[in-house]
Design an enzyme around this catalytic site. Structure first.
Site, mmCIF file in Angstrom:
data_model
loop_
_atom_site.group_PDB
_atom_site.id
_atom_site.type_symbol
_atom_site.label_atom_id
_atom_site.label_comp_id
_atom_site.label_asym_id
_atom_site.label_seq_id
_atom_site.Cartn_x
_atom_site.Cartn_y
_atom_site.Cartn_z
ATOM 1 N N SER A 164 0.860 -1.178 0.000
ATOM 2 C CA SER A 164 0.000 0.000 0.000
ATOM 3 C C SER A 164 0.897 1.228 0.000
ATOM 4 O O SER A 164 2.067 1.151 0.385
ATOM 5 C CB SER A 164 -0.884 0.009 1.250
ATOM 6 O OG SER A 164 -1.524 1.250 1.426
ATOM 7 N N TYR A 176 -2.394 -0.875 10.664
ATOM 8 C CA TYR A 176 -2.439 -1.035 9.212
ATOM 9 C C TYR A 176 -1.125 -0.589 8.571
ATOM 10 O O TYR A 176 -0.525 -1.330 7.783
ATOM 11 C CB TYR A 176 -3.611 -0.265 8.599
ATOM 12 C CG TYR A 176 -3.788 -0.551 7.122
ATOM 13 C CD1 TYR A 176 -4.371 -1.741 6.695
ATOM 14 C CD2 TYR A 176 -3.339 0.336 6.158
ATOM 15 C CE1 TYR A 176 -4.512 -2.031 5.342
ATOM 16 C CE2 TYR A 176 -3.478 0.058 4.800
ATOM 17 C CZ TYR A 176 -4.057 -1.121 4.402
ATOM 18 O OH TYR A 176 -4.182 -1.408 3.057
#
Length: 319
Positions: A164, A176
């Protein structure tokens, strides 16, 4: 001078485009193992590669995910249940794949499975909250990769990791970003280690796209749950209206900036699997290319200032 520089840039991108056009041959004998195929990028990639003629092994967490893929794909596509948190589940799928591919080996594994909750400011969370996500987003990637790495080496194939832009810069708290930074680190170390074996290790870094990872309903429910169970002292630090402001940002801003064209990411994934000369890294999405990645190269003081401009003020803010 400027025209000369422009011409050099144009020639570079033209050369790269031509160089990256060729695709691998004999797709019908190449097996591709994809995790997280219930929905989103993994589901679309499984369908896309199946149409291109690859032998796809699509790993789903739910029976419904398996059934839906079987209905929409050819008989060549194989579905299987996979829980990336369970070593037993990972081993069972790896054994099945070994029996299927035989001496030719496994052409590619695409580590796509991942979750985005629990996500919140760091002091809302516990160590168990971090562990639950790291077990999926990081340890799952490592476990799946290692389970089939001998088969990848045999085929001189490739490992494709879905990271990401939040593995390059951390605009939010919680596990995350930690998990995606970890995927980036694993990807880089694996790429160096596997290079002598002719194995390519490639990384996809998407921006914001409309998937379960950015689903405002899932993220809002997660925030409410965390808010309700954390100590009153922490709630007082943030203020009684903080939760509602955070949910408003999720439902309005995140939904607006998330791109609905998932094929921008799937095209990068397909290129990583099928191109003769894939890239080491792919930035998918205009926000990734023109905001998040440039921001990640700025000095921390500058990037922090830009990110904090959009931050929700807290009740006990230090002036």
């Amino acid at each position: 001078m400027y025209l000369y520089l422009l011409a050099v840039v144009v020639l570079f991108y033209l050369y790269r485009w031509i160089r990256e056009l060729p695709r691998v041959s004999d797709k019908g004998s190449k097996y591709v193992y994809i995790t997280g195929c219930d929905s989103g990028f993994g589901n679309l990639l499984a369908r896309h590669l199946d149409k291109e003629g690859f032998r796809v092994i699509a790993a789903c967490f739910t029976e419904k995910g398996e059934e839906d893929l079987k209905k929409s794909c050819s008989n060549n596509l194989i579905t299987t249940h996979l829980d990336v948190v369970s070593q037993d589940s990972i081993s069972k799928v790896a054994t099945m794949i070994k029996d299927r591919v035989g001496e030719r080996g496994l052409w590619a594994v695409v580590n796509n499975a991942g979750v985005s909750v629990p996500s919140a400011p760091c002091d809302w969370l516990t160590l168990d909250d971090y562990k639950s996500m790291l077990d999926v987003n990081l340890n799952g990637v490592i476990g799946v990769t290692l389970s089939v790495l001998p088969l990848i080496k045999k085929a001189r194939g490739r490992v494709v990791n879905i990271a990401s832009v939040f593995g390059r810069i951390a605009p939010t708290g919680g596990p995350y970003c930690v998990s995606k930074y970890g995927v980036e680190g694993f990807n880089d170390t694996l790429r160096i280690c596997m290079s002598p074996f002719g194995v390519k290790v490639l990384c996809i870094e998407p921006g914001f796209f409309k998937t379960n990872v950015t689903d405002s309903g899932i993220l809002s429910k997660n925030l409410k749950m965390l808010w309700e169970k954390m100590p009153q002292e922490v709630r007082d630090d943030y203020g009684s209206d903080y939760l509602q402001k955070a949910i408003s940002i999720l439902t309005e801003k995140v939904a607006k900036i998330s791109d609905g064209d998932l094929m921008k990411v799937v095209s990068c994934m397909e290129h990583a699997v099928a191109a003769v000369r894939p890239r080491f890294r792919y930035s998918a999405g205009w926000d990734a290319k023109f905001f998040w990645l440039p921001l990640s190269y700025m000095p921390s003081r500058v990037s922090d200032f830009i990110l904090q401009m959009e931050a929700i003020p807290i009740a006990k803010q230090i002036k």
